[in-house]
Design a protein around this motif. Structure first.
Motif, short mmCIF file in Angstrom:
data_model
loop_
_atom_site.label_atom_id
_atom_site.label_comp_id
_atom_site.label_asym_id
_atom_site.label_seq_id
_atom_site.Cartn_x
_atom_site.Cartn_y
_atom_site.Cartn_z
N PHE A 26 0.80 -1.22 0.00
CA PHE A 26 0.00 0.00 0.00
C PHE A 26 0.83 1.27 0.00
O PHE A 26 0.30 2.36 -0.16
CB PHE A 26 -1.01 -0.02 1.14
CG PHE A 26 -2.18 -0.91 0.82
CD1 PHE A 26 -3.22 -0.45 0.05
CD2 PHE A 26 -2.20 -2.21 1.25
CE1 PHE A 26 -4.29 -1.27 -0.28
CE2 PHE A 26 -3.26 -3.05 0.94
CZ PHE A 26 -4.31 -2.57 0.17
N ALA A 27 2.14 1.14 0.14
CA ALA A 27 3.02 2.30 0.01
C ALA A 27 3.40 2.57 -1.44
O ALA A 27 4.00 3.60 -1.74
CB ALA A 27 4.27 2.10 0.86
N GLN A 28 3.05 1.65 -2.34
CA GLN A 28 3.43 1.79 -3.75
C GLN A 28 2.56 2.81 -4.47
O GLN A 28 1.35 2.85 -4.26
CB GLN A 28 3.31 0.44 -4.47
CG GLN A 28 4.15 -0.66 -3.90
CD GLN A 28 5.62 -0.31 -3.85
OE1 GLN A 28 6.19 0.14 -4.84
NE2 GLN A 28 6.22 -0.51 -2.70
N THR A 29 3.18 3.60 -5.31
CA THR A 29 2.42 4.48 -6.20
C THR A 29 2.35 3.88 -7.60
O THR A 29 1.57 4.33 -8.42
CB THR A 29 3.03 5.89 -6.27
OG1 THR A 29 4.38 5.79 -6.69
CG2 THR A 29 2.95 6.58 -4.90
N ASP A 30 3.17 2.87 -7.88
CA ASP A 30 3.15 2.16 -9.15
C ASP A 30 2.18 0.98 -9.04
O ASP A 30 2.33 0.13 -8.16
CB ASP A 30 4.56 1.65 -9.48
CG ASP A 30 4.58 0.84 -10.75
OD1 ASP A 30 4.59 1.44 -11.84
OD2 ASP A 30 4.58 -0.41 -10.65
N ASP A 31 1.20 0.92 -9.92
CA ASP A 31 0.15 -0.11 -9.84
C ASP A 31 0.70 -1.52 -9.98
O ASP A 31 0.21 -2.45 -9.35
CB ASP A 31 -0.93 0.14 -10.89
CG ASP A 31 -1.80 1.36 -10.58
OD1 ASP A 31 -1.67 1.91 -9.47
OD2 ASP A 31 -2.59 1.74 -11.45
N ARG A 32 1.72 -1.73 -10.82
CA ARG A 32 2.29 -3.08 -11.00
C ARG A 32 2.97 -3.56 -9.71
O ARG A 32 2.74 -4.68 -9.26
CB ARG A 32 3.26 -3.10 -12.17
CG ARG A 32 3.88 -4.47 -12.41
CD ARG A 32 4.67 -4.51 -13.71
NE ARG A 32 5.38 -5.76 -13.88
CZ ARG A 32 4.84 -6.92 -14.20
NH1 ARG A 32 3.54 -6.99 -14.41
NH2 ARG A 32 5.57 -8.01 -14.32
N ARG A 33 3.80 -2.72 -9.12
CA ARG A 33 4.45 -3.10 -7.84
C ARG A 33 3.39 -3.30 -6.76
O ARG A 33 3.53 -4.17 -5.91
CB ARG A 33 5.48 -2.05 -7.44
CG ARG A 33 6.75 -2.13 -8.25
CD ARG A 33 7.87 -1.32 -7.64
NE ARG A 33 7.50 0.03 -7.29
CZ ARG A 33 7.78 1.10 -8.03
NH1 ARG A 33 8.44 0.99 -9.15
NH2 ARG A 33 7.40 2.30 -7.62
N PHE A 34 2.34 -2.50 -6.78
CA PHE A 34 1.23 -2.65 -5.84
C PHE A 34 0.67 -4.06 -5.91
O PHE A 34 0.50 -4.74 -4.90
CB PHE A 34 0.14 -1.61 -6.19
CG PHE A 34 -1.11 -1.71 -5.37
CD1 PHE A 34 -1.22 -1.02 -4.17
CD2 PHE A 34 -2.19 -2.46 -5.80
CE1 PHE A 34 -2.39 -1.09 -3.41
CE2 PHE A 34 -3.36 -2.54 -5.06
CZ PHE A 34 -3.46 -1.85 -3.87
#
Length: 172
Positions: A26-34
């Motif tokens: 949930f700290a990711q701003t990149d959808d793939r890494r999310f």
């Protein structure tokens, strides 16, 4: 078992692993890494809930794991509807009271977010699912899971704020 020893049971240790992956997710701003970190969180959560004897939560999390992996490659409405249907089928099969519906509802909400939304809107809907998981975990006595979902909600709120402040697109 002592008052402190139960915090280090295998079930709780897996909850802590889910906690670490969930916070990274949930700290990711990149959808793939999310989505990648969400898949890792789900894998740890499956073991956690299995050790706690929560069949509906295990099934719901297994569906969530599958949908997180599938959403990396296929984000079509048909695939999303497949996972919503699978979640509902698991819920109908394993239903054992109103609390068993919480993980199923959370899974359906998460599937809708991952397959039909992106960016800020996706994270807002994921927050709704997180809050359902928090209630579930409090009710089933999952300390690690409750801490995880409370922290995930706070982390997701922080990321939502960052995305909103950056003026990220609100496209569906």
């Amino acid at each position: 078992m002592s008052d402190i020893a139960w915090l280090f049971t295998p079930a709780q240790l897996m909850g802590y692993a889910a906690f670490a992956f969930g916070m990274a997710c949930f700290a990711q701003t990149d959808d793939r890494r999310f989505r990648i970190f969400m898949a890792l969180e789900c894998a740890a959560y499956i073991v956690h809930f299995a050790l706690l004897g929560q069949a509906t939560a295990v099934a719901s999390t297994a569906v969530s794991l599958g949908r997180s992996i599938a959403s990396l490659k296929w984000r079509t409405p048909e695939v999303g509807l497949f996972f919503v249907t699978l979640s509902l089928a698991c819920g109908a099969w394993l239903h054992d009271g109103w609390t068993s519906l919480l993980p199923i509802a959370a899974s359906c909400i998460g599937t809708t977010a991952l397959f039909f939304l992106q960016g800020l809107r996706m994270r807002v809907l994921m927050l709704c699912g997180t809050l359902l998981w928090l209630v579930n975990n409090l009710l089933v006595g999952s300390v690690g899971g409750s801490l995880l979902e409370a922290c995930l909600a706070a982390s997701n709120l922080w990321t939502i704020r960052r995305l909103a402040a950056a003026g990220r697109d609100l496209r569906p």
